[in-house]
Design a protein around this motif. Structure first.
Motif, PDB file in Angstrom:
ATOM      1  N   LYS A 106       0.857  -1.175   0.000  1.00  0.00           N
ATOM      2  CA  LYS A 106       0.000   0.000   0.000  1.00  0.00           C
ATOM      3  C   LYS A 106       0.900   1.234   0.000  1.00  0.00           C
ATOM      4  O   LYS A 106       1.825   1.338   0.805  1.00  0.00           O
ATOM      5  N   LEU A 107       0.637   2.139  -0.913  1.00  0.00           N
ATOM      6  CA  LEU A 107       1.404   3.364  -1.002  1.00  0.00           C
ATOM      7  C   LEU A 107       0.621   4.516  -0.410  1.00  0.00           C
ATOM      8  O   LEU A 107      -0.586   4.616  -0.593  1.00  0.00           O
ATOM      9  N   SER A 108       1.313   5.374   0.291  1.00  0.00           N
ATOM     10  CA  SER A 108       0.738   6.635   0.741  1.00  0.00           C
ATOM     11  C   SER A 108       1.405   7.729  -0.071  1.00  0.00           C
ATOM     12  O   SER A 108       2.632   7.862  -0.049  1.00  0.00           O
ATOM     13  N   LEU A 109       0.617   8.470  -0.797  1.00  0.00           N
ATOM     14  CA  LEU A 109       1.135   9.510  -1.683  1.00  0.00           C
ATOM     15  C   LEU A 109       0.835  10.885  -1.104  1.00  0.00           C
ATOM     16  O   LEU A 109      -0.284  11.146  -0.661  1.00  0.00           O
ATOM     17  N   TYR A 110       1.827  11.759  -1.138  1.00  0.00           N
ATOM     18  CA  TYR A 110       1.700  13.092  -0.574  1.00  0.00           C
ATOM     19  C   TYR A 110       2.073  14.131  -1.626  1.00  0.00           C
ATOM     20  O   TYR A 110       2.943  13.896  -2.465  1.00  0.00           O
ATOM     21  N   LEU A 126      -4.334  11.178  -3.038  1.00  0.00           N
ATOM     22  CA  LEU A 126      -3.247  11.939  -2.426  1.00  0.00           C
ATOM     23  C   LEU A 126      -3.608  12.514  -1.071  1.00  0.00           C
ATOM     24  O   LEU A 126      -4.747  12.879  -0.825  1.00  0.00           O
ATOM     25  N   HIS A 127      -2.592  12.643  -0.237  1.00  0.00           N
ATOM     26  CA  HIS A 127      -2.695  13.403   1.006  1.00  0.00           C
ATOM     27  C   HIS A 127      -1.989  14.737   0.747  1.00  0.00           C
ATOM     28  O   HIS A 127      -0.894  14.760   0.186  1.00  0.00           O
TER      29      HIS A 127
END
Length: 106
Positions: A3-7, A40-41
């Motif tokens: 799982k990727l968290s993109l900012y 996105l965050h």
């Protein structure tokens, strides 16, 4: 599956909107950004980040803002198409393709 968290920063969203608006028109550009924001965050830059960018060795001011925003928020990787502006980075800087390949995602 990882799982990727993109900012991203509001600055990049503003730049993206500017480009999309020229191609798609105002309403469609907003629609596209609404979809993108689901993935996105958003993280904010600060006065400290701007000061660091202004006093850095970066040639690209926008790149410096992205870099110092990432480091201030404890991020480990920056994805960019412009690797040359991050030669002296203390975190991992890759193109999106490099990231996907190095993490076995493609």
């Amino acid at each position: 599956m990882k799982k990727l968290s993109l900012y991203t920063t509001p600055l990049i969203l503003a730049n993206t909107f500017y480009i999309l608006r020229k191609q798609l028109g105002n309403d469609e550009a907003k629609k596209a950004l609404r979809k993108l924001r689901i993935l996105l965050h958003e993280i904010d830059s600060s006065e400290t980040v701007v000061d660091k960018a202004l006093n850095s060795e970066f040639n690209d001011f926008e790149g410096a803002i992205q870099y110092y925003t990432a480091t201030d928020h404890g991020l480990k990787v920056i994805l960019t198409l412009n690797l040359r502006d991050y030669k002296n980075a203390s975190l991992i800087v890759q193109t999106p393709e490099m990231y996907l390949v190095s993490n076995g995602l493609i």
